[in-house]
Design an enzyme around this catalytic site. Structure first.
Site, PDB file in Angstrom:
ATOM      1  N   ARG A  47      27.874  44.166  33.644  1.00 14.11           N
ATOM      2  CA  ARG A  47      28.993  43.496  32.960  1.00 14.11           C
ATOM      3  C   ARG A  47      28.594  42.038  32.749  1.00 14.11           C
ATOM      4  O   ARG A  47      28.135  41.375  33.680  1.00 14.11           O
ATOM      5  CB  ARG A  47      30.262  43.548  33.793  1.00 14.11           C
ATOM      6  CG  ARG A  47      31.409  42.743  33.140  1.00 14.11           C
ATOM      7  CD  ARG A  47      32.548  42.457  34.112  1.00 14.11           C
ATOM      8  NE  ARG A  47      33.219  43.651  34.533  1.00 14.11           N
ATOM      9  CZ  ARG A  47      33.868  43.757  35.702  1.00 14.11           C
ATOM     10  NH1 ARG A  47      33.920  42.735  36.543  1.00 14.11           N
ATOM     11  NH2 ARG A  47      34.455  44.894  36.043  1.00 14.11           N
TER      12      ARG A  47
ATOM     13  N   ASP B 148      31.890  43.096  41.325  1.00 11.55           N
ATOM     14  CA  ASP B 148      32.272  41.818  40.703  1.00 11.55           C
ATOM     15  C   ASP B 148      31.385  40.692  41.218  1.00 11.55           C
ATOM     16  O   ASP B 148      30.876  40.757  42.343  1.00 11.55           O
ATOM     17  CB  ASP B 148      33.732  41.463  41.052  1.00 11.55           C
ATOM     18  CG  ASP B 148      34.740  42.272  40.247  1.00 11.55           C
ATOM     19  OD1 ASP B 148      34.351  43.042  39.357  1.00 11.55           O
ATOM     20  OD2 ASP B 148      35.953  42.120  40.529  1.00 11.55           O
TER      21      ASP B 148
ATOM     22  N   GLN C  85      27.242  36.048  35.095  1.00 11.17           N
ATOM     23  CA  GLN C  85      28.126  34.992  34.571  1.00 11.17           C
ATOM     24  C   GLN C  85      27.317  34.070  33.650  1.00 11.17           C
ATOM     25  O   GLN C  85      26.424  33.349  34.122  1.00 11.17           O
ATOM     26  CB  GLN C  85      28.697  34.189  35.744  1.00 11.17           C
ATOM     27  CG  GLN C  85      29.552  35.033  36.682  1.00 11.17           C
ATOM     28  CD  GLN C  85      29.645  34.436  38.081  1.00 11.17           C
ATOM     29  OE1 GLN C  85      28.663  33.891  38.596  1.00 11.17           O
ATOM     30  NE2 GLN C  85      30.794  34.555  38.703  1.00 11.17           N
TER      31      GLN C  85
ATOM     32  N   LYS D 187      31.816  35.185  31.061  1.00 12.64           N
ATOM     33  CA  LYS D 187      31.481  33.748  31.091  1.00 12.64           C
ATOM     34  C   LYS D 187      31.377  33.247  32.528  1.00 12.64           C
ATOM     35  O   LYS D 187      30.543  32.411  32.849  1.00 12.64           O
ATOM     36  CB  LYS D 187      32.557  32.944  30.356  1.00 12.64           C
ATOM     37  CG  LYS D 187      32.504  33.093  28.854  1.00 12.64           C
ATOM     38  CD  LYS D 187      33.511  32.154  28.178  1.00 12.64           C
ATOM     39  CE  LYS D 187      33.458  32.296  26.676  1.00 12.64           C
ATOM     40  NZ  LYS D 187      34.502  31.472  26.010  1.00 12.64           N
TER      41      LYS D 187
HETATM   42  C1  LIG Z   1      36.799  42.771  32.424  1.00 14.65           C
HETATM   43  C2  LIG Z   1      36.503  41.408  32.970  1.00 14.65           C
HETATM   44  C3  LIG Z   1      35.916  41.282  34.199  1.00 14.65           C
HETATM   45  C4  LIG Z   1      35.588  40.023  34.705  1.00 14.65           C
HETATM   46  N1  LIG Z   1      34.902  39.919  35.895  1.00 14.65           N
HETATM   47  C5  LIG Z   1      34.512  38.704  36.326  1.00 14.65           C
HETATM   48  C6  LIG Z   1      33.667  38.550  37.457  1.00 14.65           C
HETATM   49  O1  LIG Z   1      33.256  39.518  38.098  1.00 14.65           O
HETATM   50  N2  LIG Z   1      33.327  37.283  37.839  1.00 14.65           N
HETATM   51  C7  LIG Z   1      33.751  36.180  37.150  1.00 14.65           C
HETATM   52  O2  LIG Z   1      33.382  35.046  37.521  1.00 14.65           O
HETATM   53  N3  LIG Z   1      34.558  36.295  36.075  1.00 14.65           N
HETATM   54  C8  LIG Z   1      34.947  37.517  35.648  1.00 14.65           C
HETATM   55  N4  LIG Z   1      35.730  37.627  34.528  1.00 14.65           N
HETATM   56  C9  LIG Z   1      36.416  36.421  33.984  1.00 14.65           C
HETATM   57  C10 LIG Z   1      35.590  35.731  32.933  1.00 14.65           C
HETATM   58  O3  LIG Z   1      34.469  35.128  33.545  1.00 14.65           O
HETATM   59  C11 LIG Z   1      36.406  34.662  32.235  1.00 14.65           C
HETATM   60  O4  LIG Z   1      36.893  33.768  33.147  1.00 14.65           O
HETATM   61  C12 LIG Z   1      37.578  35.178  31.412  1.00 14.65           C
HETATM   62  O5  LIG Z   1      37.293  36.415  30.846  1.00 14.65           O
HETATM   63  C13 LIG Z   1      37.919  34.200  30.281  1.00 14.65           C
HETATM   64  O6  LIG Z   1      36.780  33.978  29.488  1.00 14.65           O
HETATM   65  P1  LIG Z   1      36.651  34.501  27.982  1.00 14.65           P
HETATM   66  O7  LIG Z   1      35.265  35.024  27.783  1.00 14.65           O
HETATM   67  O8  LIG Z   1      37.720  35.446  27.651  1.00 14.65           O
HETATM   68  O9  LIG Z   1      36.703  33.165  27.126  1.00 14.65           O
HETATM   69  P2  LIG Z   1      37.810  32.024  27.058  1.00 14.65           P
HETATM   70  O10 LIG Z   1      37.243  31.020  26.114  1.00 14.65           O
HETATM   71  O11 LIG Z   1      38.230  31.575  28.402  1.00 14.65           O
HETATM   72  O12 LIG Z   1      39.029  32.759  26.387  1.00 14.65           O
HETATM   73  C14 LIG Z   1      39.039  33.164  25.030  1.00 14.65           C
HETATM   74  C15 LIG Z   1      40.471  33.251  24.578  1.00 14.65           C
HETATM   75  O13 LIG Z   1      41.134  34.312  25.308  1.00 14.65           O
HETATM   76  C16 LIG Z   1      42.462  33.939  25.613  1.00 14.65           C
HETATM   77  N5  LIG Z   1      42.638  33.931  27.075  1.00 14.65           N
HETATM   78  C17 LIG Z   1      41.658  33.892  28.024  1.00 14.65           C
HETATM   79  N6  LIG Z   1      42.193  33.968  29.249  1.00 14.65           N
HETATM   80  C18 LIG Z   1      43.532  34.034  29.075  1.00 14.65           C
HETATM   81  C19 LIG Z   1      44.646  34.154  29.958  1.00 14.65           C
HETATM   82  N7  LIG Z   1      44.472  34.222  31.273  1.00 14.65           N
HETATM   83  N8  LIG Z   1      45.883  34.205  29.434  1.00 14.65           N
HETATM   84  C20 LIG Z   1      46.074  34.174  28.110  1.00 14.65           C
HETATM   85  N9  LIG Z   1      45.072  34.084  27.213  1.00 14.65           N
HETATM   86  C21 LIG Z   1      43.832  34.015  27.684  1.00 14.65           C
HETATM   87  C22 LIG Z   1      42.692  32.593  24.996  1.00 14.65           C
HETATM   88  O14 LIG Z   1      43.210  32.777  23.699  1.00 14.65           O
HETATM   89  C23 LIG Z   1      41.309  32.008  24.907  1.00 14.65           C
HETATM   90  O15 LIG Z   1      41.219  31.038  23.927  1.00 14.65           O
HETATM   91  C24 LIG Z   1      35.982  38.875  33.972  1.00 14.65           C
HETATM   92  C25 LIG Z   1      36.567  38.998  32.722  1.00 14.65           C
HETATM   93  C26 LIG Z   1      36.810  40.243  32.203  1.00 14.65           C
HETATM   94  C27 LIG Z   1      37.390  40.348  30.828  1.00 14.65           C
END
Ligand SMILES: Cc1cc2nc3c(=O)[nH]c(=O)nc-3n(C[C@H](O)[C@H](O)[C@H](O)COP(=O)(O)OP(=O)(O)OC[C@H]3O[C@@H](n4cnc5c(N)ncnc54)[C@H](O)[C@@H]3O)c2cc1C
Length: 302
Positions: free
Chosen positions: A174, A125, A155, A177
């Protein structure tokens, strides 16, 4: 997010821990390895893969880091015994990165030693920007030393990311965002800029022959990624989508129904608080969620 939701996000650390625990239950398998096994069994039956995270971040003693590594080894043994389709995601600071780089590397190697014989992948991660260089170095060294089934996370919100992607040719990466708030000069703040960076990074990874793990719940990005994969004729075994446990499961179901590979990030363990806060802070309906729960507990007390 509405103004009210943003205000609740700011106040979330002041919400009592038992409330945070209850609100975040859907994001976490539970406190024990048995909980993770149970959740992964259900996901596998639904045609989804898993990557399991032992909760625990920055540690202050070598023994704590070793204990987290040992828990990963136990988890990998259990997946093999139960014939579960799951790999692991490790956090460098949980394995001691801030104590000593070499200690962290030895702990990651212990996890790899348990994963490799059964062909399971170890995802490293990505945490806040103070760890980016060391984490990429760790992945590079491990790959150079012959560990092919190890890979980092990039990221898209970081301005350096497209150039990092160009240096990772052939790796499994991976792409997400990014959850950490970083100083303005190194991070895109505008949502659309982050999306553009995400798409550019994905293009760069595909150009470099990487296996792309596309980790997002953003429908706009999922559609763009699918279009890109289709236009380039990327085979279905050269990429996967990834989502977090408890977030937009209906979107994941649609991907699985359309024949795409989907992996769910399954956290478990007793150190649930920091992870829970991060997930709640991203929930766009957080205000209603918190208000509803606080309201219910107030009414119950009457
Ligand atoms: C498998 C996986 C591994 C990850 N590993 C890392 C990592 O190693 N380092 C790191 O910095 N980040 C990590 N992340 C987190 C990532 O960076 C984002 O913070 C997170 O995925 C939300 O971003 P998004 O792309 O879904 O977009 P967003 O615009 O945040 O979300 C899109 C839509 O998804 C829904 N949504 C998002 N989050 C939530 C929630 N918690 N509850 C309810 N609905 C929600 C909402 O409808 C939102 O409008 C990981 C994410 C995933 C899916």
């Amino acid at each position: 997010m509405t103004l009210l939701d943003r205000a609740v996000v700011t106040l979330l650390p002041a919400v009592p821990k038992p409330v945070v625990r209850k609100l975040s239950a859907r994001y976490i398998a539970g406190p024990t390895l048995d909980d993770a096994r149970r959740v992964v069994t259900v996901l596998n039956a639904e045609g989804k893969l898993a990557t399991v995270d032992v909760l625990g971040e920055e540690v202050s003693r070598d023994s704590e880091a070793a204990a987290i590594a040992a828990e990963y080894v136990a988890a990998l043994d259990a997946f093999e015994r139960d014939d579960l389709d799951a790999n692991v995601s490790v956090k460098p600071t949980g394995l001691g990165l801030k104590l000593d780089y070499d200690l962290c590397k030895r702990n990651v190697e212990a996890v790899i030693a348990a994963a490799e014989p059964t062909n399971r992948f170890v995802r490293i991660d990505m945490e806040d920007s103070s760890t980016t260089d060391d984490t990429l170095r760790l992945c590079r060294e491990l790959r150079d030393e012959g560990h092919a089934r190890v890979g980092p996370v990039l990221q898209a919100s970081l301005k350096r990311t497209v150039s990092d992607a160009a240096s990772l040719a052939g790796a499994s990466v991976r792409l997400c965002k990014g959850i950490y708030v970083e100083p303005e000069p190194i991070q895109f703040r505008d949502d659309q800029e982050v999306r553009v960076s995400f798409v550019q990074t994905l293009e760069t990874l595909l150009d470099g022959g990487c296996y792309a793990a596309i980790a997002t719940h953003d429908e706009w990005l999922i559609d763009r990624s699918l279009r890109l994969l289709r236009e380039r004729g990327v085979a279905r075994d050269r990429y996967e989508f990834q989502m977090l446990l408890g977030v937009r499961p209906e979107l994941g179901d649609r991907l699985v129904e359309s024949g795409h590979r989907l992996r769910i990030y399954v956290p478990y363990g007793r150190q649930w608080y920091e992870y829970s806060l991060r997930r709640l802070q991203e929930n766009p309906k957080i205000a209603g969620y918190v208000a509803g729960d606080l309201g219910r507990s107030v009414f119950r007390r009457r």
